[in-house]
Design an enzyme around this catalytic site. Structure first.
Site, PDB file in Angstrom:
ATOM      1  N   GLY A  39      -5.770   3.932  -5.719  1.00  0.00           N
ATOM      2  CA  GLY A  39      -6.373   5.266  -5.614  1.00  0.00           C
ATOM      3  C   GLY A  39      -7.822   5.127  -5.172  1.00  0.00           C
ATOM      4  NE  ARG A  40      -9.645  -0.927  -3.039  1.00  0.00           N
ATOM      5  CZ  ARG A  40      -8.673  -1.835  -2.912  1.00  0.00           C
ATOM      6  NH1 ARG A  40      -7.595  -1.552  -2.222  1.00  0.00           N
ATOM      7  NH2 ARG A  40      -8.780  -3.006  -3.486  1.00  0.00           N
ATOM      8  CD  GLN A  41     -13.956   8.596  -2.167  1.00  0.00           C
ATOM      9  OE1 GLN A  41     -13.838   8.557  -3.381  1.00  0.00           O
ATOM     10  NE2 GLN A  41     -13.930   9.708  -1.451  1.00  0.00           N
ATOM     11  CG  HIS A  42      -8.147   6.427   1.607  1.00  0.00           C
ATOM     12  ND1 HIS A  42      -6.923   7.021   1.728  1.00  0.00           N
ATOM     13  CD2 HIS A  42      -7.953   5.335   0.816  1.00  0.00           C
ATOM     14  CE1 HIS A  42      -6.028   6.330   1.038  1.00  0.00           C
ATOM     15  NE2 HIS A  42      -6.627   5.315   0.476  1.00  0.00           N
TER      16      HIS A  42
ATOM     17  CE  LYS B 278      -3.466  -0.818  -0.613  1.00  0.00           C
ATOM     18  NZ  LYS B 278      -3.944  -1.430  -1.884  1.00  0.00           N
TER      19      LYS B 278
ATOM     20  NE  ARG C  63       0.523   6.474   0.880  1.00  0.00           N
ATOM     21  CZ  ARG C  63      -0.570   6.043   0.241  1.00  0.00           C
ATOM     22  NH1 ARG C  63      -0.697   4.764  -0.051  1.00  0.00           N
ATOM     23  NH2 ARG C  63      -1.515   6.879  -0.106  1.00  0.00           N
TER      24      ARG C  63
HETATM   25  N1  PPS Z   1       0.186   7.088  -9.782  1.00  0.00           N
HETATM   26  C1  PPS Z   1      -0.569   6.391  -8.919  1.00  0.00           C
HETATM   27  N2  PPS Z   1      -1.797   5.938  -9.288  1.00  0.00           N
HETATM   28  C2  PPS Z   1      -2.561   5.254  -8.398  1.00  0.00           C
HETATM   29  N3  PPS Z   1      -2.194   4.982  -7.113  1.00  0.00           N
HETATM   30  C3  PPS Z   1      -0.979   5.425  -6.720  1.00  0.00           C
HETATM   31  C4  PPS Z   1      -0.126   6.145  -7.592  1.00  0.00           C
HETATM   32  N4  PPS Z   1       1.007   6.449  -6.921  1.00  0.00           N
HETATM   33  C5  PPS Z   1       0.860   5.961  -5.693  1.00  0.00           C
HETATM   34  N5  PPS Z   1      -0.324   5.341  -5.563  1.00  0.00           N
HETATM   35  C6  PPS Z   1      -0.790   4.713  -4.320  1.00  0.00           C
HETATM   36  O1  PPS Z   1      -0.577   3.318  -4.397  1.00  0.00           O
HETATM   37  C7  PPS Z   1      -1.411   2.754  -3.405  1.00  0.00           C
HETATM   38  C8  PPS Z   1      -1.489   1.262  -3.620  1.00  0.00           C
HETATM   39  O2  PPS Z   1      -0.233   0.765  -3.257  1.00  0.00           O
HETATM   40  P1  PPS Z   1       0.319  -0.619  -3.747  1.00  0.00           P
HETATM   41  O3  PPS Z   1       0.275  -0.706  -5.217  1.00  0.00           O
HETATM   42  O4  PPS Z   1       1.635  -0.810  -3.108  1.00  0.00           O
HETATM   43  O5  PPS Z   1      -0.745  -1.620  -3.132  1.00  0.00           O
HETATM   44  S1  PPS Z   1      -0.609  -3.192  -3.018  1.00  0.00           S
HETATM   45  O6  PPS Z   1       0.124  -3.465  -1.788  1.00  0.00           O
HETATM   46  O7  PPS Z   1       0.060  -3.718  -4.204  1.00  0.00           O
HETATM   47  O8  PPS Z   1      -2.012  -3.679  -2.902  1.00  0.00           O
HETATM   48  C9  PPS Z   1      -2.713   3.468  -3.582  1.00  0.00           C
HETATM   49  O9  PPS Z   1      -3.386   3.442  -2.347  1.00  0.00           O
HETATM   50  P2  PPS Z   1      -4.932   3.831  -2.214  1.00  0.00           P
HETATM   51  O10 PPS Z   1      -5.000   5.297  -2.499  1.00  0.00           O
HETATM   52  O11 PPS Z   1      -5.301   3.515  -0.809  1.00  0.00           O
HETATM   53  O12 PPS Z   1      -5.694   3.003  -3.198  1.00  0.00           O
HETATM   54  C10 PPS Z   1      -2.267   4.878  -4.019  1.00  0.00           C
HETATM   55  O13 PPS Z   1      -2.401   5.812  -2.991  1.00  0.00           O
END
Ligand code: PPS
Length: 385
Positions: free
Chosen positions: A349-352, A139, A222
């Protein structure tokens, strides 16, 4: 008098001959006892003769048919580490080798030390063991980072998580299986895979080391509070999918009964230190690059450029390859030749969940000493609340 001197000289000569004989026999016996079988294996793992002593002292060895990951620190030669590691019990048994285990492709930066073999001469794309691995944390943006790196012509990335070095897979599959899963690459290209279980499963550190002690490692971190919120959203989406009752972020990490934070739940991944502490025992610090997951979101090029430097690659990825997508609210990838655009899927990029500022601050306060400890350990600071 002359006779007396003659006797003295001849007994001195026999004494030194005797001493030389005894010391040669001793050296021979000691070599047989300690050095030779391991030095032989060290040779097999390319641990001798290339003159980089640090490489030598962090190798992997097979002794009596078992694979050992070597953690002998300091500058030692191949035969010395064999002895010293075995004597000090510093080598760690990893597992019994499997039938199809093979020596991995060495990383490009150590190739110059090694004799060229046929597979390195081949210009044909083929699967090769990764020379760089992204270990986690979950994440922190691991998927997005790999997508960005794939824009580089000298990087080839695997688009799924093999989890090979984690218990679940390592017990089932051998190295040949793993290498065979890698996307085809040309010599000079760097293969990268990511599996977030590697950083938290400490045996994975040793297993990676046994595959290739000079592999380069990336670890994304992070702000631990944001990471927890993101992990909760991930967890909640699965609860929703399975029709399970959902739990709020606060209920998951704070007990109203004891009026305390659920320490174990938070610190399992919320405290990065124990994982780095172990990783840094196995690999030298300069083989590990810590990537800032918060900056990866706001300014991906800042982190990509650090990785290009770390891997010794030209700075190729630029503004031409990425753009900020207003709808997605994240940076996305652009093919500079075709103009094709691509953002990460719905699960990134989910809704938190709305978490109150007050609870976030209390959680940040709880995590502060752990964060400080982490900054001290790795010698870097991050701008976390
Ligand atoms: N460019 C871009 N586009 C979309 N999302 C981005 C990007 N850069 C960083 N992130 C952040 O990546 C979070 C998901 O992390 P991971 O890919 O490590 O997750 S996982 O462990 O493989 O499930 C994801 O977390 P969530 O926002 O909670 O969905 C994003 O915040």
């Amino acid at each position: 008098m002359r006779h007396y001197f003659r006797v003295q000289v001849s007994s001195l000569v026999s004494l030194s001959v005797g001493l030389v004989l005894i010391s040669s026999i001793l050296t021979f016996v000691l070599t047989l006892m300690f050095a030779s079988p391991l030095a032989e294996v060290a040779r097999r793992f390319h641990l001798t003769g290339h003159g980089d002593e640090r490489e030598v002292s962090t190798g992997a060895l097979i002794h009596n048919g078992d694979i050992y990951s070597l953690r002998a620190p300091g500058a030692l030669g191949a035969s010395q580490i064999s002895q010293s590691a075995m004597q000090k019990n510093q080598s760690v048994l990893i597992r019994h080798p499997k039938k199809n285990d093979l020596d991995p492709q060495p990383a490009p930066w150590i190739r110059r030390f090694l004799p060229a073999d046929d597979s390195q001469k081949s210009e044909q794309p083929q699967s090769r063991a990764p020379q760089c691995i992204l270990l986690g944390f979950a994440k922190c943006g691991t998927s997005a980072l790999l997508e960005f790196l794939d824009l580089h012509p000298r990087m080839v990335t695997l688009d799924w998580e093999p989890d090979y070095f984690c218990d679940r897979m390592y017990k089932k599959y051998d190295l040949k299986w793993y290498v065979g899963r890698m996307p085809p690459s040309l010599p000079g290209q760097i293969t990268i895979e990511k599996s977030p279980c590697y950083i938290v499963e400490h045996d994975a550190h040793l297993r990676i080391h046994a595959m290739n002690s000079s592999v380069k490692l990336l670890v994304l971190v992070r702000d631990p509070v944001t990471r927890l919120i993101s992990e909760h959203a991930h967890y909640a989406s699965f609860q929703h999918y399975w029709g399970m009752p959902s739990q709020s972020f606060e209920d998951r990490f704070y007990s109203n009964k004891t009026r305390r934070f659920k320490t174990n739940m938070i610190l399992k991944v919320g405290d990065y230190s124990p994982h780095f502490q172990h990783l840094m025992k196995v690999f030298p610090r300069d083989q590990i690059l810590i990537v800032d997951g918060d900056k990866l979101i706001t300014n991906p090029l800042s982190q990509i450029s650090r990785i290009e430097t770390f891997l010794g690659l030209p700075h190729t990825i630029s503004r031409e390859d990425i753009y900020f997508d207003r709808e997605k609210a994240f940076y996305c990838m652009k093919n500079r030749n075709t103009g094709d655009r691509k953002c990460m899927g719905k699960s990134k990029g989910r809704q938190h969940e709305e978490v109150s500022e007050e609870f976030k601050l209390r959680l940040a306060d709880f995590l502060k000493p752990y964060n400080e400890n982490f900054f001290k350990l790795v010698g870097e600071r991050f701008n976390w609340i």
